[in-house]
Write an enzyme that holds these catalytic residues in place. Sequence first.
Site, mmCIF file in Angstrom:
data_model
loop_
_atom_site.group_PDB
_atom_site.id
_atom_site.type_symbol
_atom_site.label_atom_id
_atom_site.label_comp_id
_atom_site.label_asym_id
_atom_site.label_seq_id
_atom_site.Cartn_x
_atom_site.Cartn_y
_atom_site.Cartn_z
ATOM 1 N N ASP A 1 -10.027 4.934 -2.471
ATOM 2 C CA ASP A 1 -8.899 5.586 -3.135
ATOM 3 C C ASP A 1 -9.424 6.400 -4.310
ATOM 4 O OD1 ASP A 1 -9.488 3.746 -5.131
ATOM 5 O OD2 ASP A 1 -7.406 3.074 -5.380
ATOM 6 N N TYR B 1 -6.818 6.035 4.179
ATOM 7 C CA TYR B 1 -6.872 4.974 3.183
ATOM 8 C C TYR B 1 -6.015 3.779 3.589
ATOM 9 C CZ TYR B 1 -5.843 2.048 -0.716
ATOM 10 O OH TYR B 1 -5.655 0.922 -1.478
ATOM 11 N N GLU C 1 0.824 -1.206 0.000
ATOM 12 C CA GLU C 1 0.000 0.000 0.000
ATOM 13 C C GLU C 1 0.865 1.265 0.000
ATOM 14 O OE1 GLU C 1 -2.981 0.229 -0.679
ATOM 15 O OE2 GLU C 1 -3.754 -1.796 -0.345
ATOM 16 N N CYS D 1 -13.491 2.061 -15.482
ATOM 17 C CA CYS D 1 -14.024 3.407 -15.251
ATOM 18 C C CYS D 1 -12.868 4.384 -15.063
ATOM 19 C CB CYS D 1 -14.941 3.391 -14.027
ATOM 20 S SG CYS D 1 -15.915 4.891 -13.803
ATOM 21 N N CYS E 1 -17.357 2.209 -20.897
ATOM 22 C CA CYS E 1 -18.701 1.992 -20.354
ATOM 23 C C CYS E 1 -19.383 0.770 -20.958
ATOM 24 C CB CYS E 1 -19.566 3.238 -20.584
ATOM 25 S SG CYS E 1 -18.941 4.725 -19.759
ATOM 26 N N CYS F 1 -25.666 3.072 -13.873
ATOM 27 C CA CYS F 1 -24.777 4.226 -13.700
ATOM 28 C C CYS F 1 -25.506 5.530 -13.990
ATOM 29 C CB CYS F 1 -23.564 4.094 -14.617
ATOM 30 S SG CYS F 1 -22.452 5.520 -14.561
ATOM 31 N N CYS G 1 -18.716 -2.142 -18.670
ATOM 32 C CA CYS G 1 -18.798 -1.899 -17.233
ATOM 33 C C CYS G 1 -19.951 -2.674 -16.611
ATOM 34 C CB CYS G 1 -18.981 -0.406 -16.965
ATOM 35 S SG CYS G 1 -19.087 -0.003 -15.199
#
Length: 300
Positions: free
Chosen positions: A148, A130, A47, A202, A209, A218, A212
């Site tokens: 994030d 985070y 991370e 995305c 799209c 959406c 997705c």
Amino acid sequence: MPSTPTIPVEEIAQPVLRWYRSGARDLPWRRAAFHEEFGAWGVLVSEFMLQQTPVTRVIPHLEAWLDRWPTPPVMAAASTADVVQQWANLGYPRRALWLHRAAVEVTARHGGVVPRDVDALLALSGIGDYTARAVAVFAYGDRHPVVDTNTRRVLARAVEGRAQPSPPSRRDLTLMESLLPADDVDAAAFNAGAMELGATVCTARSPRCEICPLAGTCAWLAAGRPDTGDARRRQATYEGSDRQARGAVLRLLRDATPAPMPLETVLPDWPDAQQRDRAIDSLIADGLAEADGEWISLPR
């Protein structure tokens, strides 16, 4: 403050879960063997490295890092110079110092075991909202919202109908919390899936799209993908920046290690002498370099 939209969990979480579990990228920190060998320490290191750095650059550095320092106590015993040297070209080298300090703190405060509690994680050097939640969720399986940049973009489009997210705020955690499945395992997978969706489908500039899993619900797509503006702070161009000068100085110091360099030999032909001097001064102030009279080196 605007209210958090009320969206049925199944409309967002379930399609993302199905999509993620059917084809997520095979990344080291997602493998069972990685968790068995390195546990929460491996997740914490990954991370730190993934902050503002692409996955493809992180993977080889992560493997080398954990091979050298597989536990917090082993890393805590390392010199600062070794840590900065090992960080190499990952960028934002202060992260290396913070990770080293966190390893020292984990060793001193927690017996060498990365803590599970979010507040205890937040008390470690270099760890914010985070990273603390990412470790608690992805290493220990606890149920927390993990948000994030990629997650925020998915939420902005799918839930709020905006092309780009607003600057980060606590509201992001509230919204993600409202969408988490009740089951801890599903909640962790949804956190990972939302990030994966933002990173691979995305995306900021060229969202796909048509593939997705949220295309049917959406809000942004339903509105015709309007340009709703972008209030995010722009990152300064790297070329010609102080960051570039700092990176050039650090490369010289890494190449010279363990010997110090005469200050007069550090980037003597840099186009902006004042910028070079600022870079040197800032590295010393940040603890990434040490000056001794007319000599400079990585910190001992």
